[in-house]
Design a protein around this motif. Structure first.
Motif, PDB file in Angstrom:
ATOM      1  N   GLU A  48       0.910  -0.894  -0.058  1.00  0.00           N
ATOM      2  CA  GLU A  48       0.038   0.103  -0.002  1.00  0.00           C
ATOM      3  C   GLU A  48       0.810   1.427  -0.148  1.00  0.00           C
ATOM      4  N   THR A  49       1.994   1.141   0.949  1.00  0.00           N
ATOM      5  CA  THR A  49       2.953   2.240   0.780  1.00  0.00           C
ATOM      6  C   THR A  49       3.403   2.583  -0.750  1.00  0.00           C
ATOM      7  N   LEU A  50       3.806   1.344  -1.423  1.00  0.00           N
ATOM      8  CA  LEU A  50       4.194   1.732  -2.745  1.00  0.00           C
ATOM      9  C   LEU A  50       3.219   2.343  -3.807  1.00  0.00           C
ATOM     10  N   PHE A  51       1.913   1.818  -3.509  1.00  0.00           N
ATOM     11  CA  PHE A  51       0.971   2.194  -4.465  1.00  0.00           C
ATOM     12  C   PHE A  51       0.539   3.761  -4.393  1.00  0.00           C
ATOM     13  N   ASN A  52       0.760   4.073  -2.821  1.00  0.00           N
ATOM     14  CA  ASN A  52       0.440   5.567  -2.622  1.00  0.00           C
ATOM     15  C   ASN A  52       1.773   6.339  -3.051  1.00  0.00           C
ATOM     16  N   ALA A  53       2.830   5.810  -3.022  1.00  0.00           N
ATOM     17  CA  ALA A  53       3.968   6.506  -3.555  1.00  0.00           C
ATOM     18  C   ALA A  53       3.670   6.652  -5.123  1.00  0.00           C
ATOM     19  N   VAL A  54       3.365   5.681  -5.954  1.00  0.00           N
ATOM     20  CA  VAL A  54       3.100   5.866  -7.261  1.00  0.00           C
ATOM     21  C   VAL A  54       2.167   7.071  -7.535  1.00  0.00           C
ATOM     22  N   MET A  55       0.989   6.765  -6.714  1.00  0.00           N
ATOM     23  CA  MET A  55       0.006   7.857  -6.903  1.00  0.00           C
ATOM     24  C   MET A  55       0.382   9.295  -6.615  1.00  0.00           C
ATOM     25  N   THR A  56       1.138   9.349  -5.612  1.00  0.00           N
ATOM     26  CA  THR A  56       1.657  10.843  -5.118  1.00  0.00           C
ATOM     27  C   THR A  56       2.692  11.526  -6.251  1.00  0.00           C
ATOM     28  N   CYS A  57       3.610  10.425  -6.573  1.00  0.00           N
ATOM     29  CA  CYS A  57       4.497  10.861  -7.789  1.00  0.00           C
ATOM     30  C   CYS A  57       3.934  11.490  -8.979  1.00  0.00           C
ATOM     31  N   ILE A  58       2.907  10.618  -9.552  1.00  0.00           N
ATOM     32  CA  ILE A  58       2.380  10.900 -10.647  1.00  0.00           C
ATOM     33  C   ILE A  58       1.438  12.368 -10.539  1.00  0.00           C
ATOM     34  N   GLU A  59       0.581  12.271  -9.525  1.00  0.00           N
ATOM     35  CA  GLU A  59      -0.087  13.437  -9.185  1.00  0.00           C
ATOM     36  C   GLU A  59       0.832  14.618  -9.041  1.00  0.00           C
ATOM     37  N   GLN A  60       1.793  14.674  -8.664  1.00  0.00           N
ATOM     38  CA  GLN A  60       2.717  15.993  -8.671  1.00  0.00           C
ATOM     39  C   GLN A  60       3.175  16.558  -9.738  1.00  0.00           C
ATOM     40  N   VAL A  61       3.506  15.223 -10.479  1.00  0.00           N
ATOM     41  CA  VAL A  61       4.128  15.713 -11.797  1.00  0.00           C
ATOM     42  C   VAL A  61       3.264  16.250 -12.901  1.00  0.00           C
ATOM     43  N   VAL A  62       1.956  15.494 -12.799  1.00  0.00           N
ATOM     44  CA  VAL A  62       0.859  16.210 -13.638  1.00  0.00           C
ATOM     45  C   VAL A  62       0.652  17.587 -13.302  1.00  0.00           C
ATOM     46  N   LYS A  63       0.625  17.781 -12.227  1.00  0.00           N
ATOM     47  CA  LYS A  63       0.338  19.327 -11.989  1.00  0.00           C
ATOM     48  C   LYS A  63       1.287  20.326 -12.345  1.00  0.00           C
TER      49      LYS A  63
END
Length: 501
Positions: A48-63
């Motif tokens: 779950e930590t890794l899944f959330n890390a992937v989500m966070t990284c993509i979200e930040q870059v998309v912005k």
């Protein structure tokens, strides 16, 4: 201008970059995480930590992306394993490449008639790192979990199932499992039999260029992207490091030193090694990557700093400080050699029971000598793997460096002196995530394979010192014979330790 987001899911952190078709990194994000505390030999991460890390990284870059996002493409660490239930929920943590609990099963398989056959067909040397051996351990030590496991997957497969409700594995990640035939690109029946599973318990293998759309709406909303944006499944981090550091032609050697290390060379077909020293993994439908990884990279600097120097270690400033201290003594550390097998070793010996050794200690040696010997031991280990690659695949002509150690010019120079060849540093922010982005451009038809060289520029070139190269070669001759002289002693020490006496 087209932008691909390249995502690299590692064992110490996840990184995402926005990479343009002109070769520029216009945004990045990074989330680090730590292994879970477990029994000796265990190395696990929370899925779950890794899944959330992937989500966070993509979200930040998309912005931060101002151009058109053409797609999102993935790199991931090899050899990870998660057992999941019928609903896709994890029954285990992520068991990483560094987990050594299955050493007993790996050693037994290596001594069996099946060993050479499995290596020849799968390209993966038998070792506790491989999911093949991890599954064997689960079957015999956690039978209650094994019995109810619906699928055995890697971290990338786990994340893609969350995103698209499909179990898919790219040929590159599959080729590092010890379960996949790299010639037919299908699951290899004898390896499955050894693991005690069938192909229905594994994901559907697809090309690294495979494109999938239809992201789950809730995740698309959180990431700030359209559900129809194409996702490219991508490949493994090691293979993509070659692509992302421009080491893509015959004779190009990629040298990576991060927590661990690796040397790799691309070829049009697998390079079978009778001595089973190197791996053969799939990069694309046409290309293979042959080479070897070592367990012991910058992690050794962390080990020595924390346990002997009693200082905190964090990648960055401490790495520079360590190397500067080691620079106080001459090349060869005044005859002090270090066999850097603190965490056992992968290539070229593939021995999880191997141990670290300092040899040549005398009264004139200081702390700085031990620090220099550690760095040089890492370099010797990589040089030994490179010799195996050159012997099996072909002559090394150009060398490209990547990984955290490239931030240390001194370390790069020492490695250059040992190899006796120029080492090039490319303007790559992160080789694996850049490689993922480039593969994404190719999969989407935006960039052709022969166009990638135009986006790379040599940032710096290191040239060898001929005198120091000759000195290192003398020391290396001693280093290269150490393991074979000591391997029986390593096993004896392991047995004594395990006996509890």
């Amino acid at each position: 201008m087209h932008v691909i987001i390249g995502v690299d899911i590692g064992t110490s952190g996840t990184k995402a970059i926005a990479f343009t078709s002109s070769g520029s990194v216009t945004g990045n994000a990074y989330v680090s995480y730590n292994p879970l505390i477990g029994a000796p030999g265990y190395h696990e991460l929370d899925p779950e930590t890794l899944f959330n890390a992937v989500m966070t990284c993509i979200e930040q870059v998309v912005k931060g992306v101002s151009g058109n996002i053409a797609g999102i493409s993935f790199s991931a660490a090899m050899h990870s394993l998660i057992a999941v239930d019928v609903n896709g929920e994890p029954l285990t943590n992520v068991i990483t490449w560094a987990d050594a609990r299955s050493v007993e099963y790996a050693e037994a398989l290596k001594q069996s008639p099946a060993d050479k056959d499995i290596y020849r067909h799968t390209g993966t040397p038998v070792h506790p790192m491989s999911p093949l051996c991890k599954i064997m351990w689960l079957r015999n030590n956690q039978s209650h979990i094994f019995a109810v496991t619906h699928k055995f997957v890697s971290i990338k497969e786990f994340i893609f199932y969350r995103f698209f409700n499909q179990y898919l594995v790219d040929h590159s990640i599959a080729s590092a499992t010890g379960l996949f035939d790299i010639y037919t690109k299908t699951w290899y029946a004898p390896a499955l039999q050894a693991a005690g599973i069938n192909s229905d318990q594994l994901s559907e293998p697809v090309s690294p260029n495979y494109i999938i759309k239809g992201l789950e709406a809730k995740y698309a909303k959180q990431l700030g992207i359209d559900v129809a944006i194409p996702f490219v499944i991508g490949a493994s981090d090691g293979c993509l490091a070659n692509l992302g550091s421009n080491a893509t032609r015959p004779g190009d050697l990629s040298v990576t030193i991060g927590t661990s290390g690796a040397v790799r060379m691309i070829a049009s077909k697998p390079a079978y090694d009778k001595q089973e020293r190197i791996f053969n993994y799939i990069l694309t439908d046409e290309l293979y990557v042959s080479g070897g990884a070592i367990n012991n990279g910058v992690v050794l600097l962390k080990w020595y700093t924390e346990h002997f120097l009693k200082k905190p270690f964090s990648s960055g400033g401490d790495l520079s400080w360590f190397v500067q201290q080691a620079d106080q003594v001459p090349a060869g550390a005044d005859g002090l050699l270090f066999l850097p097998y603190i965490l056992g070793e992968r290539a070229p010996v593939w021995d999880a029971t191997a141990k670290g050794v300092f040899i040549g200690v005398h009264s004139g040696h200081t702390q700085a000598h031990f620090m220099r010997a550690i760095i040089e031991g890492i370099n010797y280990a990589l040089y030994q793997v490179a010799a195996s690659v050159q012997e099996t695949v072909g002559t090394i002509q150009h060398i490209y460096a990547s990984g955290g150690f490239i931030n240390s010019p001194l370390w790069l120079q020492w490695l250059t002196d040992l190899f006796g060849k120029e080492i090039n540093l490319i303007n790559s922010d992160d080789a694996s995530s850049v490689g993922a982005a480039i593969l994404g451009f190719q999969a989407l038809g935006i960039m052709q394979p022969n166009e990638t060289t135009r986006i790379f520029h040599i940032q710096q070139q290191y040239n060898p010192n001929v005198t120091l190269h000759a000195r290192y070669q003398q020391y290396y001759k001693v280093y290269a014979g150490l393991y074979n002289k000591l391997k029986d002693d390593f096993q004896a020490l392991n047995n004594i330790r395990g006996s509890g006496l």
